[in-house]
Design a protein around this motif. Structure first.
Motif, short mmCIF file in Angstrom:
data_model
loop_
_atom_site.label_atom_id
_atom_site.label_comp_id
_atom_site.label_asym_id
_atom_site.label_seq_id
_atom_site.Cartn_x
_atom_site.Cartn_y
_atom_site.Cartn_z
N LYS A 128 0.83 -1.22 0.00
CA LYS A 128 0.00 0.00 0.00
C LYS A 128 0.86 1.26 0.00
CE LYS A 128 -4.17 -1.75 2.20
NZ LYS A 128 -5.08 -1.62 3.34
N ASP A 129 1.91 1.26 0.80
CA ASP A 129 2.79 2.42 0.87
C ASP A 129 3.48 2.64 -0.48
OD1 ASP A 129 4.15 4.43 2.76
OD2 ASP A 129 5.87 3.41 1.85
N ALA A 130 3.92 1.57 -1.12
CA ALA A 130 4.56 1.69 -2.42
C ALA A 130 3.59 2.25 -3.46
CB ALA A 130 5.09 0.32 -2.88
N ALA A 131 2.35 1.83 -3.41
CA ALA A 131 1.35 2.35 -4.36
C ALA A 131 1.15 3.85 -4.14
CB ALA A 131 0.04 1.60 -4.21
N HIS A 171 5.80 -1.79 -8.70
CA HIS A 171 5.59 -2.99 -7.92
C HIS A 171 6.75 -3.99 -8.06
CE1 HIS A 171 3.51 -5.92 -5.55
NE2 HIS A 171 3.61 -6.81 -6.53
N LEU A 172 7.36 -4.05 -9.23
CA LEU A 172 8.48 -4.99 -9.41
C LEU A 172 9.66 -4.68 -8.49
CD1 LEU A 172 8.51 -5.67 -13.25
CD2 LEU A 172 7.76 -7.19 -11.40
N ARG A 173 9.78 -3.42 -8.06
CA ARG A 173 10.82 -3.07 -7.09
C ARG A 173 10.45 -3.52 -5.68
NH1 ARG A 173 12.50 2.99 -7.58
NH2 ARG A 173 14.08 2.27 -6.09
N VAL A 193 12.21 -0.23 3.26
CA VAL A 193 12.50 1.15 3.73
C VAL A 193 13.62 1.75 2.90
CG1 VAL A 193 13.37 2.49 5.67
CG2 VAL A 193 11.57 0.80 6.05
N LEU A 194 14.63 0.96 2.58
CA LEU A 194 15.72 1.45 1.75
C LEU A 194 15.27 1.73 0.32
CD1 LEU A 194 18.58 -0.88 3.03
CD2 LEU A 194 18.23 1.54 3.59
N VAL A 195 14.40 0.88 -0.22
CA VAL A 195 13.87 1.06 -1.59
C VAL A 195 13.03 2.32 -1.66
CG1 VAL A 195 12.22 0.13 -3.27
CG2 VAL A 195 13.99 -1.34 -2.31
N ARG A 196 12.22 2.55 -0.67
CA ARG A 196 11.31 3.71 -0.75
C ARG A 196 12.07 5.00 -0.56
NH1 ARG A 196 7.64 4.12 4.73
NH2 ARG A 196 8.00 6.31 4.68
#
Length: 131
Positions: free
Chosen positions: A97-100, A106-108, A128-131
């Motif tokens: 949900k946070d990524a959206a 999504h692939l990340r 957390v590092l990705v975002r």
């Protein structure tokens, strides 16, 4: 049903929820399944086991030895596992949900979800590092 059978059942249910979350993360039924239905079922399983075993096993949460004593009981060990399954899944739903909301592809997020499923906090840390 014995603890081993329930263990196999909840693992299968968790796997289905995680696969759905990885494949169709933004569909309403997946959010309901992974974010509500499965965690509620797991919470119910957990609550029943705890209610039936409380006061019947040795050990406590005040020391590592006390926790080890608790987990010598297969039912309490199963309850602990169901606890992990529920909270890791809820963490994965939050990541999705946070990524959206942040427009992260999504692939990340999928590698983060896989790690969250397998290693809980490590997957969350990666997210957390990705975002």
């Amino acid at each position: 049903m014995n603890p081993s059978a329930i263990f196999s059942l909840v693992n299968g249910i968790a796997l289905i929820a995680w696969l759905a979350l990885m494949v169709r993360p933004r569909h309403a039924w997946v959010t309901r399944l992974a974010g509500w239905i499965v965690p509620m079922v797991f919470a119910l399983v957990y609550a029943v086991i705890i209610a039936l075993r409380i006061g019947r096993v040795e050990g406590d949460f005040s020391s590592l030895a006390g926790v080890a004593a608790l987990f010598r009981d297969p039912w309490v060990l199963l309850a602990g596992w169901v606890h992990y399954l529920a909270f890791d899944l809820l963490t994965g739903v939050w990541e999705t949900k946070d990524a959206a909301m942040r427009n992260i592809p999504h692939l990340r997020v999928v590698p983060c979800l896989i790690l969250t499923f397998l290693f809980g906090p490590v997957g969350w840390l990666l997210y957390v590092l990705v975002r």
